[in-house]
Design a protein around this motif. Structure first.
Motif, PDB file in Angstrom:
ATOM      1  N   THR A  19       8.948  -3.540   0.822  1.00  0.00           N
ATOM      2  CA  THR A  19       8.314  -2.280   0.448  1.00  0.00           C
ATOM      3  C   THR A  19       6.813  -2.461   0.508  1.00  0.00           C
ATOM      4  OG1 THR A  19      10.132  -1.596  -0.983  1.00  0.00           O
ATOM      5  CG2 THR A  19       8.008  -0.547  -1.338  1.00  0.00           C
ATOM      6  N   SER A  21       3.075  -0.809  -0.152  1.00  0.00           N
ATOM      7  CA  SER A  21       2.467   0.175  -1.039  1.00  0.00           C
ATOM      8  C   SER A  21       1.015   0.402  -0.643  1.00  0.00           C
ATOM      9  CB  SER A  21       2.533  -0.301  -2.486  1.00  0.00           C
ATOM     10  OG  SER A  21       3.873  -0.433  -2.913  1.00  0.00           O
ATOM     11  N   THR A  77      -0.583   7.551  -4.305  1.00  0.00           N
ATOM     12  CA  THR A  77       0.038   6.378  -3.692  1.00  0.00           C
ATOM     13  C   THR A  77       1.092   6.818  -2.685  1.00  0.00           C
ATOM     14  OG1 THR A  77       1.716   6.206  -5.418  1.00  0.00           O
ATOM     15  CG2 THR A  77      -0.313   4.959  -5.744  1.00  0.00           C
ATOM     16  N   ASP A  79       4.358   4.819  -0.541  1.00  0.00           N
ATOM     17  CA  ASP A  79       5.120   3.603  -0.278  1.00  0.00           C
ATOM     18  C   ASP A  79       5.939   3.759   0.988  1.00  0.00           C
ATOM     19  OD1 ASP A  79       5.966   2.890  -3.762  1.00  0.00           O
ATOM     20  OD2 ASP A  79       4.118   2.580  -2.618  1.00  0.00           O
TER      21      ASP A  79
END
Length: 121
Positions: A19, A21, A77, A79
């Motif tokens: 993942t 970010s 943000t 991701d």
């Protein structure tokens, strides 16, 4: 100015997952679009996916059906979840911020420094 900081890249085995970010800070204007691109050595940078402040997602050719983009507009943000990775996914992954929406941009276009993902067997 808008600053982007990416994290989460690294070495992963074939079939593995990661993942990535990205956090944006600074003079965040709305509406805006944040997204992920990638660039392999010797190739052009390509769009994976981007998502607007209204959570409309636009997939690029690199989306492949194995990646998932998720955005938290309140936190600025975005991701990117990568699964079932193969050697062809080895690339530098870049976060992007643009002021505006697809088809109606307002000039501000910022890039992160990139995070390297290396897929090994």
């Amino acid at each position: 100015q808008v600053q982007l900081v990416e994290s989460g890249g690294g070495l992963v085995q074939v079939g593995g997952s990661l993942t990535l970010s990205c956090a944006a800070s600074g003079n965040i204007a709305r509406p805006n679009t944040m997204g992920w691109y990638r660039q392999s050595p010797g190739k052009q940078r390509e769009l994976i996916a981007r998502v607007t402040t209204g959570n409309n997602v636009y997939d690029g050719d690199a989306m492949k059906g194995r990646f998932t983009i998720a955005r938290d507009s309140a936190k600025n943000t975005v991701d990117l979840r990568l699964i079932s990775l193969g050697p062809e996914d080895t690339a530098t992954y870049f976060c992007n911020y643009r002021y505006g929406l697809p088809g109606q941009w307002y000039g501000v276009d910022r890039w992160g420094k990139g995070t390297l993902v290396t897929v090994v067997s």
